[in-house]
Design an enzyme around this catalytic site. Sequence first.
Site, PDB file in Angstrom:
ATOM      1  N   MET A  53     -12.206   4.065  -0.217  1.00  0.00           N
ATOM      2  CA  MET A  53     -12.840   4.524   1.058  1.00  0.00           C
ATOM      3  C   MET A  53     -13.560   5.864   0.954  1.00  0.00           C
ATOM      4  O   MET A  53     -12.942   6.682   1.636  1.00  0.00           O
ATOM      5  CB  MET A  53     -11.654   4.450   1.925  1.00  0.00           C
ATOM      6  CG  MET A  53     -11.274   3.181   2.331  1.00  0.00           C
ATOM      7  SD  MET A  53      -9.668   3.076   3.366  1.00  0.00           S
ATOM      8  CE  MET A  53      -8.514   2.909   2.062  1.00  0.00           C
ATOM      9  N   HIS A  62      -1.438  -1.372  -4.296  1.00  0.00           N
ATOM     10  CA  HIS A  62      -2.650  -0.999  -3.598  1.00  0.00           C
ATOM     11  C   HIS A  62      -2.752   0.441  -3.215  1.00  0.00           C
ATOM     12  O   HIS A  62      -1.902   0.923  -2.644  1.00  0.00           O
ATOM     13  CB  HIS A  62      -2.453  -1.823  -2.354  1.00  0.00           C
ATOM     14  CG  HIS A  62      -3.815  -1.596  -1.459  1.00  0.00           C
ATOM     15  ND1 HIS A  62      -5.017  -2.446  -1.644  1.00  0.00           N
ATOM     16  CD2 HIS A  62      -4.280  -0.860  -0.507  1.00  0.00           C
ATOM     17  CE1 HIS A  62      -5.823  -2.320  -1.020  1.00  0.00           C
ATOM     18  NE2 HIS A  62      -5.469  -0.954  -0.275  1.00  0.00           N
ATOM     19  N   HIS A  76      -8.390   0.888  -3.954  1.00  0.00           N
ATOM     20  CA  HIS A  76      -9.273   0.706  -2.722  1.00  0.00           C
ATOM     21  C   HIS A  76      -9.964   2.080  -2.451  1.00  0.00           C
ATOM     22  O   HIS A  76      -9.606   2.963  -1.871  1.00  0.00           O
ATOM     23  CB  HIS A  76      -8.584   0.189  -1.725  1.00  0.00           C
ATOM     24  CG  HIS A  76      -9.276   0.155  -0.293  1.00  0.00           C
ATOM     25  ND1 HIS A  76      -8.639  -0.117   0.823  1.00  0.00           N
ATOM     26  CD2 HIS A  76     -10.672   0.059  -0.036  1.00  0.00           C
ATOM     27  CE1 HIS A  76      -9.326  -0.394   1.631  1.00  0.00           C
ATOM     28  NE2 HIS A  76     -10.600  -0.148   1.288  1.00  0.00           N
ATOM     29  N   MET A 112      -9.055   8.086   0.102  1.00  0.00           N
ATOM     30  CA  MET A 112     -10.070   8.518   1.260  1.00  0.00           C
ATOM     31  C   MET A 112     -10.465   9.638   1.102  1.00  0.00           C
ATOM     32  O   MET A 112      -9.864  10.762   0.709  1.00  0.00           O
ATOM     33  CB  MET A 112      -8.969   8.389   2.433  1.00  0.00           C
ATOM     34  CG  MET A 112      -8.557   7.210   2.833  1.00  0.00           C
ATOM     35  SD  MET A 112      -7.381   7.144   4.225  1.00  0.00           S
ATOM     36  CE  MET A 112      -6.693   5.619   4.192  1.00  0.00           C
ATOM     37  N   SER A 170       2.863  -0.192   6.248  1.00  0.00           N
ATOM     38  CA  SER A 170       3.732   0.211   7.068  1.00  0.00           C
ATOM     39  C   SER A 170       4.852  -0.890   7.127  1.00  0.00           C
ATOM     40  O   SER A 170       6.139  -0.745   7.231  1.00  0.00           O
ATOM     41  CB  SER A 170       3.505   0.664   8.491  1.00  0.00           C
ATOM     42  OG  SER A 170       2.286   0.167   8.924  1.00  0.00           O
ATOM     43  N   MET A 175     -11.093  -5.868   5.927  1.00  0.00           N
ATOM     44  CA  MET A 175     -10.476  -4.980   6.494  1.00  0.00           C
ATOM     45  C   MET A 175     -10.100  -5.671   7.891  1.00  0.00           C
ATOM     46  O   MET A 175     -11.097  -5.984   8.579  1.00  0.00           O
ATOM     47  CB  MET A 175     -11.370  -3.604   6.808  1.00  0.00           C
ATOM     48  CG  MET A 175     -11.551  -2.725   5.710  1.00  0.00           C
ATOM     49  SD  MET A 175     -10.231  -2.192   4.836  1.00  0.00           S
ATOM     50  CE  MET A 175      -9.099  -1.432   6.012  1.00  0.00           C
ATOM     51  N   ASP A 217      -6.419  -6.312   4.838  1.00  0.00           N
ATOM     52  CA  ASP A 217      -5.864  -4.842   4.789  1.00  0.00           C
ATOM     53  C   ASP A 217      -5.972  -4.550   5.852  1.00  0.00           C
ATOM     54  O   ASP A 217      -6.887  -4.195   6.464  1.00  0.00           O
ATOM     55  CB  ASP A 217      -6.734  -4.346   3.557  1.00  0.00           C
ATOM     56  CG  ASP A 217      -6.072  -2.781   3.369  1.00  0.00           C
ATOM     57  OD1 ASP A 217      -5.139  -2.458   3.828  1.00  0.00           O
ATOM     58  OD2 ASP A 217      -6.806  -2.080   2.558  1.00  0.00           O
ATOM     59  N   GLY A 218      -4.784  -4.168   6.439  1.00  0.00           N
ATOM     60  CA  GLY A 218      -4.669  -3.409   7.749  1.00  0.00           C
ATOM     61  C   GLY A 218      -3.922  -4.437   8.773  1.00  0.00           C
ATOM     62  O   GLY A 218      -4.220  -5.365   9.154  1.00  0.00           O
ATOM     63  N   ASP A 239      -4.829   3.657  -1.882  1.00  0.00           N
ATOM     64  CA  ASP A 239      -5.906   3.802  -0.825  1.00  0.00           C
ATOM     65  C   ASP A 239      -6.397   5.295  -1.109  1.00  0.00           C
ATOM     66  O   ASP A 239      -5.803   6.193  -0.757  1.00  0.00           O
ATOM     67  CB  ASP A 239      -5.355   3.539   0.463  1.00  0.00           C
ATOM     68  CG  ASP A 239      -4.995   2.497   0.991  1.00  0.00           C
ATOM     69  OD1 ASP A 239      -6.019   1.545   0.867  1.00  0.00           O
ATOM     70  OD2 ASP A 239      -3.829   1.830   1.060  1.00  0.00           O
ATOM     71  N   SER A 266       0.969  -1.381  -0.061  1.00  0.00           N
ATOM     72  CA  SER A 266      -0.096  -0.261   0.043  1.00  0.00           C
ATOM     73  C   SER A 266       0.889   1.338   0.171  1.00  0.00           C
ATOM     74  O   SER A 266       1.679   1.441   1.009  1.00  0.00           O
ATOM     75  CB  SER A 266      -0.860   0.134   1.174  1.00  0.00           C
ATOM     76  OG  SER A 266      -1.504   1.401   1.332  1.00  0.00           O
ATOM     77  N   PHE A 306      -6.584   5.016   8.184  1.00  0.00           N
ATOM     78  CA  PHE A 306      -5.067   5.206   8.587  1.00  0.00           C
ATOM     79  C   PHE A 306      -4.147   3.990   8.457  1.00  0.00           C
ATOM     80  O   PHE A 306      -4.919   2.992   8.768  1.00  0.00           O
ATOM     81  CB  PHE A 306      -5.202   5.648  10.055  1.00  0.00           C
ATOM     82  CG  PHE A 306      -5.807   6.709  10.440  1.00  0.00           C
ATOM     83  CD1 PHE A 306      -5.336   8.014  10.183  1.00  0.00           C
ATOM     84  CD2 PHE A 306      -7.147   6.650  10.974  1.00  0.00           C
ATOM     85  CE1 PHE A 306      -6.345   9.201  10.629  1.00  0.00           C
ATOM     86  CE2 PHE A 306      -7.909   7.658  11.130  1.00  0.00           C
ATOM     87  CZ  PHE A 306      -7.489   8.880  11.003  1.00  0.00           C
ATOM     88  N   GLY A 307      -2.932   4.189   7.935  1.00  0.00           N
ATOM     89  CA  GLY A 307      -2.009   3.111   7.987  1.00  0.00           C
ATOM     90  C   GLY A 307      -1.587   2.896   9.312  1.00  0.00           C
ATOM     91  O   GLY A 307      -1.745   3.843  10.349  1.00  0.00           O
TER      92      GLY A 307
HETATM   93  C1  DX5 Z   1      -6.160   1.496   5.660  1.00  0.00           C
HETATM   94  C2  DX5 Z   1      -5.666   1.253   4.205  1.00  0.00           C
HETATM   95  C3  DX5 Z   1      -4.772   0.201   4.051  1.00  0.00           C
HETATM   96  C4  DX5 Z   1      -3.485   0.786   4.780  1.00  0.00           C
HETATM   97  C5  DX5 Z   1      -2.714  -0.337   5.356  1.00  0.00           C
HETATM   98  O1  DX5 Z   1      -7.348   2.112   5.723  1.00  0.00           O
HETATM   99  O2  DX5 Z   1      -7.076   0.876   3.785  1.00  0.00           O
HETATM  100  O3  DX5 Z   1      -4.434  -0.166   2.816  1.00  0.00           O
HETATM  101  O4  DX5 Z   1      -2.581   1.731   3.967  1.00  0.00           O
HETATM  102  O5  DX5 Z   1      -1.637   0.258   6.017  1.00  0.00           O
HETATM  103  P1  DX5 Z   1      -0.989  -0.898   7.148  1.00  0.00           P
HETATM  104  O6  DX5 Z   1      -0.103  -2.052   6.346  1.00  0.00           O
HETATM  105  O7  DX5 Z   1       0.111   0.098   7.566  1.00  0.00           O
HETATM  106  O8  DX5 Z   1      -2.052  -1.327   8.101  1.00  0.00           O
HETATM  107 ZN    ZN Z   2      -6.564  -0.301   1.545  1.00  0.00          ZN
END
Ligand code: DX5
Ligand code: ZN
Length: 225
Positions: free
Chosen positions: A69, A34, A67, A38, A199, A138, A176-177, A36, A9, A144-145
Amino acid sequence: MRSHLVAPSLLAADFRRLDRAVELVNTSEADWFHLDVMDGRFVPNISFGQFIIEQIARDAEKYVDVHLMIEDPGRYVESFARAGASGITVHAEACTHLHRVVQQIRECGLKAGVALNPHTPVSQLENVIEDLDTVLIMTVNPGFGGQQFIYQSIPKLRQTRDLITVRNARAVIEVDGGIGLQNAQKVLEAGARVLVAGSAVFGADDPAEVIRQLKAIDANPVAYV
Ligand code: DX5
Ligand code: ZN
C-alpha cells in the site's frame, strides 16, 4: 473443486513477539502469510518494510504474500523480492504504468497481484487480468486493521469472478479487510478464494482455532465454477 486459502495478516499480531505470530502461521492450518506494507502516503498509516519482511521470510515456511500500500511501488519490487516475498500485490490506484509493474513482478519470478480500493471499478483490471495470479479486492479502505467490512464489495466480487471467467484467466480473488467468521462464507460464495484476516485471527483468544474454523467453511461449490 479447489478449496479456499486463509492468509492471516500479521498487521494485527503482537510485534513484541513476532516469532510467535510466525510460528502460529507455520504450525496452524493457515496457507499464506499476509504482510501489509504502508508508506504514510498512499494510505495514512506507516507499517513496516523490507527489513521486517526479511526477518519474517527467514522463518516463514509458507507463501509470503506482500501487499504494497505504497505510492509508485515499481521502485521497490526488486527489493521486496530480495526480502523474500513469494508474491507481490500492488494497488492499481498507485501505479501510472500498472502493466509495466505487473511485468516487473513476474520478471522477479514472483506471483503478481493487483489490488483495488473499494471505489475502484473492476474494469481497471481489463487490460492486465491475463497476467495476474491474484486480484485483491479491498473490502475496507486500506490503511488500518480492524475496520468494518463494506457490504457493497459482494457484487464487486461477482463482477471480478465474471471477468476472470470470461477471459479464461487464472487469477484467484483475494479479499482483505473486515473478514471473519461472520462473512467468510458470503465472500467465498461470491468468488473469493483467499481470505485475508487480521484482527479476526490475532484478536482471538485462540487464533489457531479461528484459522481452523475459517478453513472449515463449506461454501457452495457452484460459486467456484
Ligand atoms: C488493511 C490491510 C489488511 C488488514 C486487515 O489496509 O490491507 O490486510 O491487516 O485487517 P482486518 O482483518 O483486521 O480488517
Ligand atoms: Zn492487506
